[in-house]
Motif scaffolding. Structure first.
Motif, PDB file in Angstrom:
ATOM      1  N   SER A  61       0.836  -1.194   0.000  1.00 38.49           N
ATOM      2  CA  SER A  61       0.000   0.000   0.000  1.00 38.49           C
ATOM      3  C   SER A  61       0.879   1.255   0.000  1.00 38.49           C
ATOM      4  N   PHE A  62       0.279   2.368  -0.412  1.00 40.83           N
ATOM      5  CA  PHE A  62       0.991   3.636  -0.602  1.00 40.83           C
ATOM      6  C   PHE A  62       0.208   4.721   0.105  1.00 40.83           C
ATOM      7  N   GLU A  63       0.878   5.441   1.013  1.00 39.61           N
ATOM      8  CA  GLU A  63       0.185   6.512   1.732  1.00 39.61           C
ATOM      9  C   GLU A  63       0.701   7.878   1.303  1.00 39.61           C
ATOM     10  N   GLY A  82      11.036  12.095 -13.989  1.00 37.79           N
ATOM     11  CA  GLY A  82       9.651  12.047 -13.528  1.00 37.79           C
ATOM     12  C   GLY A  82       9.397  10.886 -12.582  1.00 37.79           C
ATOM     13  N   ASP A  83       8.089  10.581 -12.413  1.00 36.83           N
ATOM     14  CA  ASP A  83       7.664   9.494 -11.511  1.00 36.83           C
ATOM     15  C   ASP A  83       7.552   8.147 -12.228  1.00 36.83           C
ATOM     16  N   THR A  84       7.849   8.106 -13.529  1.00 33.32           N
ATOM     17  CA  THR A  84       7.588   6.880 -14.293  1.00 33.32           C
ATOM     18  C   THR A  84       8.633   5.809 -14.012  1.00 33.32           C
ATOM     19  N   ASP A 120       1.464  20.739  -9.086  1.00 36.66           N
ATOM     20  CA  ASP A 120       0.850  19.522  -9.621  1.00 36.66           C
ATOM     21  C   ASP A 120      -0.664  19.791  -9.698  1.00 36.66           C
ATOM     22  N   GLU A 121      -1.371  19.602  -8.590  1.00 42.15           N
ATOM     23  CA  GLU A 121      -2.835  19.681  -8.560  1.00 42.15           C
ATOM     24  C   GLU A 121      -3.408  20.983  -9.134  1.00 42.15           C
ATOM     25  N   SER A 122      -2.695  22.103  -9.002  1.00 38.94           N
ATOM     26  CA  SER A 122      -3.244  23.406  -9.410  1.00 38.94           C
ATOM     27  C   SER A 122      -3.293  23.629 -10.916  1.00 38.94           C
ATOM     28  N   GLY A 145       3.359  10.789 -11.997  1.00 35.07           N
ATOM     29  CA  GLY A 145       2.759   9.458 -12.109  1.00 35.07           C
ATOM     30  C   GLY A 145       1.468   9.348 -11.313  1.00 35.07           C
ATOM     31  N   MET A 146       0.637   8.421 -11.711  1.00 35.55           N
ATOM     32  CA  MET A 146      -0.618   8.121 -11.007  1.00 35.55           C
ATOM     33  C   MET A 146      -0.774   6.602 -10.905  1.00 35.55           C
ATOM     34  N   PHE A 147       0.338   5.926 -10.581  1.00 38.52           N
ATOM     35  CA  PHE A 147       0.321   4.460 -10.419  1.00 38.52           C
ATOM     36  C   PHE A 147      -0.176   3.765 -11.692  1.00 38.52           C
ATOM     37  N   GLU A 148       0.244   4.249 -12.846  1.00 40.12           N
ATOM     38  CA  GLU A 148      -0.294   3.702 -14.086  1.00 40.12           C
ATOM     39  C   GLU A 148       0.088   2.238 -14.312  1.00 40.12           C
ATOM     40  N   SER A 199      -7.768   8.264 -12.765  1.00 33.36           N
ATOM     41  CA  SER A 199      -8.559   8.612 -11.586  1.00 33.36           C
ATOM     42  C   SER A 199      -8.415   7.535 -10.517  1.00 33.36           C
ATOM     43  N   PHE A 200      -8.733   7.913  -9.297  1.00 33.29           N
ATOM     44  CA  PHE A 200      -8.798   6.963  -8.195  1.00 33.29           C
ATOM     45  C   PHE A 200     -10.273   6.641  -7.931  1.00 33.29           C
ATOM     46  N   PRO A 201     -10.559   5.646  -7.105  1.00 34.87           N
ATOM     47  CA  PRO A 201     -11.969   5.354  -6.801  1.00 34.87           C
ATOM     48  C   PRO A 201     -12.626   6.432  -5.935  1.00 34.87           C
ATOM     49  N   SER A 252      -0.593  12.339   1.796  1.00 34.84           N
ATOM     50  CA  SER A 252      -1.394  13.139   2.734  1.00 34.84           C
ATOM     51  C   SER A 252      -2.884  13.051   2.404  1.00 34.84           C
ATOM     52  N   ILE A 253      -3.224  12.670   1.176  1.00 31.25           N
ATOM     53  CA  ILE A 253      -4.640  12.577   0.774  1.00 31.25           C
ATOM     54  C   ILE A 253      -5.261  11.229   1.116  1.00 31.25           C
ATOM     55  N   GLY A 254      -4.471  10.276   1.605  1.00 33.82           N
ATOM     56  CA  GLY A 254      -5.039   8.981   1.985  1.00 33.82           C
ATOM     57  C   GLY A 254      -4.133   7.828   1.601  1.00 33.82           C
ATOM     58  N   ARG A 270       7.639  -1.623  -9.888  1.00 33.37           N
ATOM     59  CA  ARG A 270       7.513  -0.738  -8.730  1.00 33.37           C
ATOM     60  C   ARG A 270       6.183  -0.997  -8.005  1.00 33.37           C
ATOM     61  N   TYR A 271       5.117  -1.204  -8.765  1.00 30.11           N
ATOM     62  CA  TYR A 271       3.790  -1.403  -8.167  1.00 30.11           C
ATOM     63  C   TYR A 271       3.148  -2.760  -8.467  1.00 30.11           C
ATOM     64  N   TRP A 272       3.567  -3.385  -9.581  1.00 31.27           N
ATOM     65  CA  TRP A 272       2.812  -4.549 -10.062  1.00 31.27           C
ATOM     66  C   TRP A 272       3.583  -5.854  -9.942  1.00 31.27           C
TER      67      TRP A 272
HETATM   68  O1  LIG Z   1       2.902   6.887 -10.007  1.00 33.25           O
HETATM   69  C1  LIG Z   1       3.728   7.195  -9.123  1.00 33.25           C
HETATM   70  O2  LIG Z   1       4.650   6.457  -8.820  1.00 33.25           O
HETATM   71  C2  LIG Z   1       3.603   8.504  -8.388  1.00 33.25           C
HETATM   72  C3  LIG Z   1       2.576   8.477  -7.349  1.00 33.25           C
HETATM   73  C4  LIG Z   1       2.343   9.837  -6.737  1.00 33.25           C
HETATM   74  O3  LIG Z   1       3.257  10.485  -6.329  1.00 33.25           O
HETATM   75  C5  LIG Z   1       0.954  10.215  -6.537  1.00 33.25           C
HETATM   76  C6  LIG Z   1       0.096   9.182  -6.316  1.00 33.25           C
HETATM   77  C7  LIG Z   1      -1.220   9.404  -6.040  1.00 33.25           C
HETATM   78  C8  LIG Z   1      -1.713  10.671  -6.012  1.00 33.25           C
HETATM   79  C9  LIG Z   1      -0.881  11.734  -6.243  1.00 33.25           C
HETATM   80  C10 LIG Z   1       0.447  11.518  -6.531  1.00 33.25           C
HETATM   81  C11 LIG Z   1       1.241  12.757  -6.793  1.00 33.25           C
HETATM   82  O4  LIG Z   1       2.178  12.793  -7.566  1.00 33.25           O
HETATM   83  O5  LIG Z   1       0.869  13.777  -6.248  1.00 33.25           O
END
Ligand SMILES: O=C(O)CCC(=O)c1ccccc1C(=O)O
Ligand SMILES: [Mg+2]
Length: 378
Positions: A18-20, A316-318, A240-242, A292-295, A50-52, A22-24, A323-325
């Motif tokens: 699992s990955f934590e 980047g995050d790629t 990022d988010e903005s 990245g978004m855990f693609e 997207s996430f669930p 600040s958003i969950g 890493r995840y799978w």
């Molecule tokens: O895909 C990855 O390894 C990066 C994951 C990551 O940092 C992230 C994962 C979930 C939500 C937001 C972010 C982020 O970059 O902010």
């Protein structure tokens, strides 16, 4: 482009661990895989990021499916396009829902490049043949566990270590990483909007650690306070988010809200918009990198292709598939070509094949939409 049919597949894929942030806490992906078919049987692939739950942005896997089925697929199937660059304009009247748009637009880009027999990277105007990559590490239960993870990824050669921070888990973990691994490890922190200007002191304290950047410290919808904060910090702020569009990027650059931008293809509504942001940033000497978004391998391939553009100068995050799978849905899996380096595929489109038997393992729902049906779905 003779697009004839679109298929949606919802996949649930458990992470290795699992990955934590600040958003969950997240322990699986729940995504929509999009396949666009042409009349010759070519298939283009895209995936939703997207996430669930709507804690990163307002979209969820359910809203992505709904928007695709109800609005985006009918819009695409009732148009005649000759290039994927038209998809952005086609979807423009539909507000936001960028991850839903990007999933479908990405599949059209892949299909287009396959029709032309060129790689997605070349189709996007990418020049690099390899890309340097980093890795993102979540908030760990203890600093020792975090240090062990950092060590493992440094040993794999990852060129940037990004760690998640939140109030109460910020100064100490960063200090511990610097103490253990020294001043030269390329290190950054991502707060996912966990701070406000009331915590300026903590953010200023981070300046002493020579971080490459601090990512999205303040609110997800802010560029004003970020501009004030950037004036107070030596460390570059990365947004990022903005940033949802090239217009957001223009305003943030004009205000001085950041010195670096994280481009996530899903967050900004697709590859065409990503390219526009890349070009704008290049003209303003703002370096970019691909978030990245855990693609799955499909989204990873899209990220690799966009990262081949020249102003993606920061790793980047790629990371690699492993890493995840335990098992990715593409072959070959995305693997490091050299320590911390991925090769940009040269095959047509995304350059990876889907593994149908792996897709089947994770599949929870599937629907198909063709041109005739699209008209009467209203
Ligand atoms: O895909 C990855 O390894 C990066 C994951 C990551 O940092 C992230 C994962 C979930 C939500 C937001 C972010 C982020 O970059 O902010
Ligand atoms: Mg981020």
């Amino acid at each position: 482009m003779n697009i004839e049919r679109v298929e949606l597949q919802r996949l649930i894929m458990p992470f290795k661990a699992s990955f934590e942030a600040s958003i969950g806490r997240m322990d699986k992906r729940d995504l929509v895989l999009v396949t666009v078919y042409d009349t010759d049987g070519n298939a283009g692939y895209g995936e939703s990021t997207s996430f669930p739950f709507p804690m990163y942005n307002e979209e969820t896997t359910d809203t992505v499916w709904y928007m695709l089925e109800r609005f985006l697929i009918p819009t695409l199937l009732s148009a005649e396009i000759t290039s994927p660059e038209e998809v952005n304009d086609l979807f423009a009247p539909i507000r936001r829902n960028n991850m839903a748009k990007a999933a479908l637009e990405g599949a059209v880009w892949d299909l287009y490049c396959k029709q032309k027999g060129i790689s997605l990277a070349v189709g996007l105007g990418g020049k690099k043949t390899t890309i340097d990559v980093g890795v993102s590490i979540g908030i760990e239960p203890t600093i020792d566990l975090l240090l062990a993870k950092v060590e493992g990824f440094i040993n794999e050669g990852y060129k940037k270590i990004k760690v998640k921070i939140k109030p109460g888990f910020d100064i100490e973990p960063i200090r511990a990483i610097r103490k253990q691994f020294g001043p030269d490890v390329p290190l950054m922190a991502d707060a996912n909007s966990a701070y406000t200007m009331d915590q300026l002191n903590i953010l200023k304290e981070l300046d002493q650690f020579n971080l490459i950047m601090i990512e999205q410290p303040l609110s997800h919808d802010d560029i004003i306070d970020h501009a004030k904060l950037q004036k107070e910090l030596q460390t570059p702020i990365c947004l990022d988010e903005s940033i949802h569009s090239v217009e957001d990027a223009r305003k943030a650059i004009e205000l001085g809200s950041c010195r670096i931008i994280n481009i996530k293809v899903g967050r900004v509504g697709g590859l065409t918009e990503s390219k526009k942001i890349h070009d704008l940033c290049q003209a303003h000497d703002i370096p970019v990198w691909c978030g990245g978004m855990f693609e799955t391998g499909v989204g990873r391939a899209h990220n690799i292709a966009i990262t081949s553009l020249t102003n993606f100068t920061i790793p980047g995050d790629t990371s690699a598939s492993n890493r995840y799978w335990v098992e990715d849905i593409v072959e070959p899996e995305v693997a490091l070509f050299a320590p911390g380096v991925l090769a940009v595929p040269t095959g047509a489109g995304i350059g990876y094949d889907l593994k149908p038997e792996s897709v089947k393992k994770f599949l929870v729902r599937q629907e198909s939409y063709n041109r005739q049906i699209a008209g009467v779905r209203e």
